[in-house]
Design an enzyme around this catalytic site. Structure first.
Site, PDB file in Angstrom:
ATOM      1  N   GLY A   8      40.371  55.621  71.994  1.00 36.80           N
ATOM      2  CA  GLY A   8      39.974  56.570  73.027  1.00 36.80           C
ATOM      3  C   GLY A   8      38.817  57.457  72.608  1.00 36.80           C
ATOM      4  N   LEU A  10      36.208  57.713  74.481  1.00 37.44           N
ATOM      5  CA  LEU A  10      35.286  56.582  74.650  1.00 37.44           C
ATOM      6  C   LEU A  10      33.833  57.033  74.763  1.00 37.44           C
ATOM      7  CD1 LEU A  10      37.375  54.451  77.176  1.00 37.44           C
ATOM      8  CD2 LEU A  10      37.351  54.328  74.675  1.00 37.44           C
ATOM      9  N   HIS A  14      32.010  51.928  72.701  1.00 40.03           N
ATOM     10  CA  HIS A  14      33.201  51.285  73.272  1.00 40.03           C
ATOM     11  C   HIS A  14      32.837  50.530  74.557  1.00 40.03           C
ATOM     12  CE1 HIS A  14      35.180  54.895  71.213  1.00 40.03           C
ATOM     13  NE2 HIS A  14      35.761  53.869  70.633  1.00 40.03           N
ATOM     14  N   GLY A 124      33.841  46.175  66.938  1.00 38.02           N
ATOM     15  CA  GLY A 124      32.494  46.618  66.609  1.00 38.02           C
ATOM     16  C   GLY A 124      32.135  46.394  65.144  1.00 38.02           C
ATOM     17  N   GLN A 125      30.875  46.066  64.926  1.00 36.14           N
ATOM     18  CA  GLN A 125      30.341  46.005  63.557  1.00 36.14           C
ATOM     19  C   GLN A 125      30.419  47.376  62.888  1.00 36.14           C
ATOM     20  OE1 GLN A 125      26.138  44.826  63.158  1.00 36.14           O
ATOM     21  NE2 GLN A 125      26.139  46.159  61.361  1.00 36.14           N
ATOM     22  N   GLN A 130      36.873  46.653  58.798  1.00 36.87           N
ATOM     23  CA  GLN A 130      38.000  46.425  59.702  1.00 36.87           C
ATOM     24  C   GLN A 130      37.912  45.027  60.313  1.00 36.87           C
ATOM     25  OE1 GLN A 130      39.699  49.332  62.663  1.00 36.87           O
ATOM     26  NE2 GLN A 130      38.320  48.264  64.033  1.00 36.87           N
ATOM     27  N   SER A 163      33.610  58.526  67.998  1.00 35.01           N
ATOM     28  CA  SER A 163      34.448  59.534  68.654  1.00 35.01           C
ATOM     29  C   SER A 163      34.477  60.814  67.836  1.00 35.01           C
ATOM     30  CB  SER A 163      35.880  59.011  68.808  1.00 35.01           C
ATOM     31  OG  SER A 163      35.867  57.808  69.536  1.00 35.01           O
ATOM     32  N   ARG A 164      34.290  60.696  66.535  1.00 39.31           N
ATOM     33  CA  ARG A 164      34.348  61.876  65.658  1.00 39.31           C
ATOM     34  C   ARG A 164      33.093  62.742  65.760  1.00 39.31           C
ATOM     35  NH1 ARG A 164      37.448  58.146  62.534  1.00 39.31           N
ATOM     36  NH2 ARG A 164      39.453  59.021  61.926  1.00 39.31           N
TER      37      ARG A 164
HETATM   38  P1  AMP Z   1      37.747  53.235  67.659  1.00 41.16           P
HETATM   39  O1  AMP Z   1      38.094  53.835  68.971  1.00 41.16           O
HETATM   40  O2  AMP Z   1      36.921  54.101  66.785  1.00 41.16           O
HETATM   41  O3  AMP Z   1      38.956  52.655  66.959  1.00 41.16           O
HETATM   42  O4  AMP Z   1      36.814  52.000  67.972  1.00 41.16           O
HETATM   43  C1  AMP Z   1      37.236  50.980  68.852  1.00 41.16           C
HETATM   44  C2  AMP Z   1      36.271  49.825  68.754  1.00 41.16           C
HETATM   45  O5  AMP Z   1      34.959  50.259  69.116  1.00 41.16           O
HETATM   46  C3  AMP Z   1      36.167  49.259  67.329  1.00 41.16           C
HETATM   47  O6  AMP Z   1      36.081  47.847  67.401  1.00 41.16           O
HETATM   48  C4  AMP Z   1      34.886  49.878  66.835  1.00 41.16           C
HETATM   49  O7  AMP Z   1      34.269  49.120  65.820  1.00 41.16           O
HETATM   50  C5  AMP Z   1      34.055  49.913  68.098  1.00 41.16           C
HETATM   51  N1  AMP Z   1      32.995  50.913  67.968  1.00 41.16           N
HETATM   52  C6  AMP Z   1      33.119  52.184  67.518  1.00 41.16           C
HETATM   53  N2  AMP Z   1      31.918  52.798  67.490  1.00 41.16           N
HETATM   54  C7  AMP Z   1      31.014  51.878  67.918  1.00 41.16           C
HETATM   55  C8  AMP Z   1      29.598  51.885  68.085  1.00 41.16           C
HETATM   56  N3  AMP Z   1      28.864  52.961  67.812  1.00 41.16           N
HETATM   57  N4  AMP Z   1      29.008  50.761  68.553  1.00 41.16           N
HETATM   58  C9  AMP Z   1      29.749  49.654  68.831  1.00 41.16           C
HETATM   59  N5  AMP Z   1      31.078  49.577  68.682  1.00 41.16           N
HETATM   60  C10 AMP Z   1      31.708  50.673  68.232  1.00 41.16           C
END
Ligand code: AMP
Length: 255
Positions: A8, A10, A14, A124-125, A130, A163-164
């Site tokens: 979340g 987002l 995301h 995401g890369q 992960q 998100s941070r």
């Molecule tokens: P999270 O909500 O941080 O657990 O991220 C959920 C998904 O979004 C994960 O697969 C992340 O790698 C991807 N993600 C997070 N930040 C980015 C970004 N800046 N660009 C692309 N994908 C992202």
């Protein structure tokens, strides 16, 4: 069916995953779940942003089909245990600084795969390690899901969306640019310097940047995530640092 797992808060990173899923799949499922078992720092879990109403609006606008928004007690029984042998992948980089993190990640992603049963899952890369860890679980357990790695979305000045980032003050937001600057410095000098020189230069750069407390900078083999050497087919630069109280990660594929 395409699946995007999120915690979340987002942002466009995301949403880019949702869009890629929509291009590739008839139905796209997104989950929002702040997974307690992957947080090694309880304060980080407590202050993780949870703007659910805004997230729902963003998902509607992106054309996401199904949102899975479970509560913690729906996902976990009491005293559940989980362990998967991730080998050295869970001891390096993030694993070294966040003990148990990837056990928590694999635990929850396995549950989501079992519940949602996606054909394709988009990650995401941004969370490079992960992705490698989840790919290892898929191979070990022979899970019937294809994984797609999606590019990192950045603000126009280079800061990777996260998100941070919500926690960063104006000054910290500026200081946080040192992470992507370090990665681009590595990329610019990749052809002309040895791995050792490159690593030292970038570490010196990060250690001298205001407001940054680096945890690691590494040039890693893109498959094993061990330190890269001349035999590495792919090389990725990865960085983690605290900016104030906020821990950020970023990476760039160099080869
Ligand atoms: P999270 O909500 O941080 O657990 O991220 C959920 C998904 O979004 C994960 O697969 C992340 O790698 C991807 N993600 C997070 N930040 C980015 C970004 N800046 N660009 C692309 N994908 C992202």
């Amino acid at each position: 069916m395409g699946y995007v797992a999120t915690m979340g808060a987002l942002h466009d990173g995301h949403i880019s995953l949702i869009k890629l899923s929509k291009e590739r799949s008839d139905i796209t499922v997104c989950s929002i779940f702040v997974n307690p078992t992957q947080f090694n720092d309880p304060k980080d879990l407590d202050r993780y942003p949870r703007p659910v109403e805004q997230d729902i609006e963003k998902l509607k606008r992106a054309g996401n089909d199904v949102l899975f928004l479970p509560e913690v007690n729906e996902m976990y029984g009491e005293n559940e245990s989980w362990h998967i042998d991730l080998g050295n992948l869970e001891n390096v980089l993030e694993g070294k600084f966040r003990p148990g993190h990837f056990q928590g990640v694999t635990q929850v992603v396995k549950k989501f795969f079992d519940i949602i049963k996606p054909d394709v899952a988009f990650f995401g890369q941004k969370d490079f390690q992960q992705f490698r860890v989840i790919a290892k679980m898929v191979t070990l357990l022979k899970l019937p899901v294809e994984l797609v790695m999606c590019p990192i979305m950045r603000d126009s000045d280079g800061l990777a969306l996260s998100s941070r980032n919500i926690h960063l003050s104006k000054t910290e937001r500026e200081q946080a640019l040192s992470l992507s600057a370090a990665l681009y410095q590595a990329k610019d000098n990749f052809e002309t310097k040895t791995f050792g020189e490159l690593k030292k230069d970038v570490e010196d750069f990060l250690n001298n940047r205001p407001g940054i407390k680096p945890e690691y900078f590494e040039l890693a083999d893109a498959e094993t995530l061990n330190p890269a050497d001349e035999s590495s087919k792919g090389v990725v630069a990865l960085v983690a640092a605290y900016v104030g109280k906020t821990r950020l990660i970023d990476n760039l594929i160099l080869k």
